[in-house]
Design a protein around this motif. Structure first.
Motif, PDB file in Angstrom:
ATOM      1  N   ASP A 285     -19.220   2.105  76.350  1.00 47.74           N
ATOM      2  CA  ASP A 285     -20.148   3.377  76.213  1.00 47.74           C
ATOM      3  C   ASP A 285     -19.779   4.019  77.449  1.00 47.74           C
ATOM      4  OD1 ASP A 285     -21.284   2.720  73.819  1.00 47.74           O
ATOM      5  OD2 ASP A 285     -22.962   1.406  75.159  1.00 47.74           O
ATOM      6  N   GLY A 286     -18.539   4.067  77.901  1.00 44.93           N
ATOM      7  CA  GLY A 286     -18.250   4.740  79.283  1.00 44.93           C
ATOM      8  C   GLY A 286     -18.057   4.350  80.589  1.00 44.93           C
ATOM      9  N   ALA A 287     -18.915   2.916  80.422  1.00 45.27           N
ATOM     10  CA  ALA A 287     -18.839   2.239  81.809  1.00 45.27           C
ATOM     11  C   ALA A 287     -18.012   0.965  81.811  1.00 45.27           C
ATOM     12  CB  ALA A 287     -20.435   1.778  81.748  1.00 45.27           C
ATOM     13  N   LEU A 288     -17.387   0.502  83.001  1.00 40.59           N
ATOM     14  CA  LEU A 288     -16.429  -0.075  83.406  1.00 40.59           C
ATOM     15  C   LEU A 288     -17.249  -1.687  83.191  1.00 40.59           C
ATOM     16  CD1 LEU A 288     -13.577  -0.964  84.150  1.00 40.59           C
ATOM     17  CD2 LEU A 288     -14.442  -0.886  86.366  1.00 40.59           C
ATOM     18  N   TRP A 289     -17.073  -2.324  81.663  1.00 42.34           N
ATOM     19  CA  TRP A 289     -17.560  -3.557  81.621  1.00 42.34           C
ATOM     20  C   TRP A 289     -16.636  -4.728  82.376  1.00 42.34           C
ATOM     21  CZ3 TRP A 289     -15.703  -7.987  79.243  1.00 42.34           C
ATOM     22  CH2 TRP A 289     -16.566  -9.151  78.580  1.00 42.34           C
TER      23      TRP A 289
END
Length: 762
Positions: A285-289
């Protein structure tokens, strides 16, 4: 080894801040396995170039500055001009194919990539290693890609997914070790999966501090998904001139493939005993996991096609990961929503709503998966389960009232760090989730979790050393030299609260305030929770569909390139493989487009049209009959129902719920009778009914029929979730209509609903 004290943590934070300031995106140098040109204006004039631009016959590298690209490197002009004319979306690097240059030192082949940067167009030419030829074929990579996608469906858990990714990435790249590295909420990273050949030590389950990847590096990982360092011992190649003539600023290399590496990172690699590395960012979702981090003991080049395959695998992995985690979170939200609904019902039935909580402690604790809870007001301090003493809870309540009075929700898994007296009862309340349940008075519901003492296995001592460096104007941060396991005992912390648990507490707070304001019925319904869940699922469907478009376009594009440019080198079987890949990708792309259109439709408002109600009911009836056993005998009586002005998708769902209920509750009848009719229109409304001769219901409970999770029959007798009629009411009310029911035990039931005769009518 004991946990870090506060002074050590403060020092580490200061060091991290210093590292955060390193301008790693404008270092002004490149790695030497390629060269760079910064181009400006309609003629694509060279305004900056790396010092390793090759000499071409009749064009020495020293004369390239100010020269149009058509003269500077004519072999690449067409590809770059086509890229610029296409006006590519986004700031990321786009691959433009490959080219062979006839330099004064002989023939050299390059992969081309371009990206915009502050009004310039940056062209990077990465030299193709001769040993990469066999790995460049799409045929060589496709079987692995296909097997990976199949494996994703078989993976039963997130660790299984991560292990599959590490194995396949290492197989494609040939690195000695591939790690899947996950960030926690404090940006520490833990190696959750690993695949290696034994050349490098195992880091599985080790944790690495947030300072290893500072904030600006994480942002670059988010913006530029793939990073490779073929040889950590390289000599950096400067960009000339150092500053862009038009702006007087260094060239921003955030999206660069060849961008040089921070000296701290090079030192870090040397200390790890690795000479080559590659990382691929995992974005959810666009975030760095997290990251896929690959290492090799010796220098190693990975060809572009293999890197693209790794990027593709990682994107597919991220979609499956998001689906798996999203499904688990949705299931948790639904479970907590059911608990919340029960608590709201209990509170609504009590004269003092707090008694609804106190009389049902199991549900109160289950709502936040807590060991203990307390309800504290100015007059009362009621304890449930395993909690601190009443005096200790009163002290915490006073602190919350004084220092957290503006916080509607207070959450921590380390209470002792914010409220030092909590150290005395850490075994009962190291974690606290608190909600304010009054707009005017300091009243709280608190949930408690006990301390969970953990032994954290760090990859080396996470406390980095800073040494004086007068040239840098202060201390210089150095990465640790040893990565031997360093253990830390973490005390005073509880298991963290999940987003779903925090959300459930927030929703309960809103509901309690609603009851105080005499809005219990409105907030007791779970319509808001269901709407939020539906929107999340729709957004996920949209995101999956949208993100899959680009990978499929890339597959089709590279297949066409391979077919057009390499056709003489392909066998008949190879051409057949390429045709099959392109056809499958096109078919999948069409499927994605259809899914995207469907999800967009679900995200839109009501789409009302005029339609034949009789045809709609008949279609639903026929579909339903196909799923019934042949021995069922049902006598249907339908219509005429006339025409209606409504959203056909939503109206179909309402009809399906009403008819399926009628079929279900008449199944014990030797001959069921189901009637669908239309009453005379009145007051601008069309009135419909669905009548059956089934088990019926007691009219004294009619008020519960259309509520969420309300059932009048045991689940052992009739299956169902208890939300069908609630959905009917919600759909009808969105259209501006009304719903009601009539019935008696053993004598059947009749469900009525109305729809406006024109848009906006009521």
């Amino acid at each position: 080894m004991s946990g870090l004290d506060s002074s050590a943590r403060s020092l580490a934070a200061a060091h991290l801040t210093a590292c955060d300031r390193e301008p790693i995106h404008i270092l002004g140098t490149l790695q030497p396995h390629g060269f760079l040109l910064a181009l400006d204006g309609p003629e694509l004039r060279v305004v900056q170039a790396s010092a390793n631009v090759p000499d071409l016959p009749g064009r020495p590298a020293a004369e390239i500055h100010g020269m149009p690209l058509r003269r500077a490197v004519p072999e690449v002009f067409d590809a770059v001009a086509a890229y610029r004319a296409a006006e590519p979306e986004g700031a990321g690097a786009s691959h433009l194919g490959s080219v062979t240059l006839d330099t004064v030192e002989g023939l050299r082949s390059y992969d081309l990539a371009a990206h915009p940067s502050a009004g310039l167009l940056v062209l990077e030419c990465e030299e193709i290693a001769s040993e990469a030829a066999s790995a460049r074929s799409l045929d060589a990579l496709y079987p692995r890609l296909s097997a990976f996608v199949e494996g994703l469906h078989a993976a039963a858990s997130v660790p299984d997914l991560c292990a599959l990714l590490a194995r396949d990435i290492r197989h494609i790249t040939g690195f000695d070790r591939a790690l899947v590295y996950r960030f926690d909420r404090d940006w520490h990273g833990t190696v959750v999966a690993e695949d290696g050949n034994g050349v490098l030590p195992s880091y599985l389950d080790l944790r690495f501090p947030a300072s290893d990847i500072p904030a600006q590096a994480r942002e670059l990982y988010r913006r530029n998904r793939l990073r490779i360092i073929p040889d950590a011992g390289y000599a950096p190649v400067p960009i000339r001139p150092t500053l862009t003539p038009a702006t007087g600023q260094p060239l921003d290399l955030s999206q660069s493939i060849l961008r040089s590496v921070s000296p701290v990172h090079v030192e870090y690699m040397r200390n790890m005993g690795t000479q080559a590395s590659m990382s691929v960012s995992i974005l959810v979702d666009g975030a760095l996991w997290g990251l896929i981090s690959c290492h090799n003991k010796a220098p190693r080049r990975v060809p572009l096609q293999a890197r693209n395959a790794c990027d593709f695998l990682t994107r597919i992995f991220a979609l499956q990961l998001a689906a798996m985690e999203g499904r688990a979170a949705a299931e948790q939200r639904i479970r907590l929503g059911a608990i919340q609904a029960r608590l709201l019902g209990y509170m609504a039935e009590e004269e003092q709503f707090i008694d609804g909580l106190l009389h049902h402690p199991e549900d109160v604790l289950a709502l936040a998966d807590a060991a203990g809870a307390a309800v504290v007001t100015a007059e009362r301090c009621e304890l449930l389960g395993r909690t601190p003493s009443a005096d200790e809870v009163r002290g915490l309540h006073a602190w919350l009232s004084r220092h957290r009075s503006k916080d509607r929700v207070f959450v921590t898994d380390a209470l002792g760090e914010a409220y030092p007296p909590a150290a005395a009862f850490a075994d009962r309340a190291s974690g606290v989730l608190a909600i304010s349940i009054s707009q005017k008075y300091p009243s709280y519901v608190l949930w408690f979790r006990p301390e969970v003492v953990q032994t954290v296995r760090w990859g080396g001592n996470p406390n980095k050393a800073a040494t004086p460096d007068p040239a840098a104007g202060g201390d210089r941060l150095h990465p640790r030299k040893s990565f031997e396991i360093w253990k830390e005992t973490v005390q005073g912390r509880a298991l963290p609260w999940s987003e779903a648990e925090i959300g459930a507490a927030k929703d309960l707070r809103a509901a309690v305030l609603g009851i105080v304001l005499r809005r219990a019925e409105e907030l007791a319904a779970l319509s808001e929770e269901l709407q939020r869940s539906n929107k999340e699922l729709e957004a996920f469907s949209y995101s999956v569909s949208h993100d899959l478009r680009a990978p499929f376009r890339h597959i089709v594009g590279y297949s066409e390139l391979l077919r057009s440019r390499e056709t003489d080198r392909l066998t008949d079987k190879g051409r057949h493989y390429v045709d099959t890949i392109a056809e499958a990708a096109l078919s999948a792309g069409r499927l994605v487009d259809n899914l995207l259109a469907f999800s967009q439709m679900g995200r839109n408002s009501l789409n009302r049209v005029t339609g034949d109600m009789t045809l709609l009911v008949e279609e639903v009836r026929r579909k339903m009959m196909r799923d019934l056993p042949p021995e069922r005998v049902i006598r249907w009586q339908i219509g005429p129902l006339g025409r209606v002005y409504a959203d056909p998708v939503m109206l179909r769902l309402a009809i399906e719920n009403l008819l399926s209920n009628a079929v279900k509750y008449t199944r014990d009848k030797s001959e069921a009778m189901i009637e669908v009719g239309r009453a005379p229109d009145r007051d601008g409304e069309a009135a419909f009914f669905v009548r059956d001769n089934g088990v019926g219901f007691d009219m004294s409970y009619v008020g519960k029929l259309f509520g969420v999770f309300q059932r009048l029959h045991r689940v052992e007798e009739f299956e169902g979730t208890g939300i069908g009629l609630a959905n009917v009411r919600r759909i009808v009310e969105r259209h501006g209509g009304r719903t009601w029911a009539e019935g008696s035990l053993g004598a059947g039931a009749t469900f009525h609903f109305t729809l406006p005769l024109r848009e906006g009518g009521r």
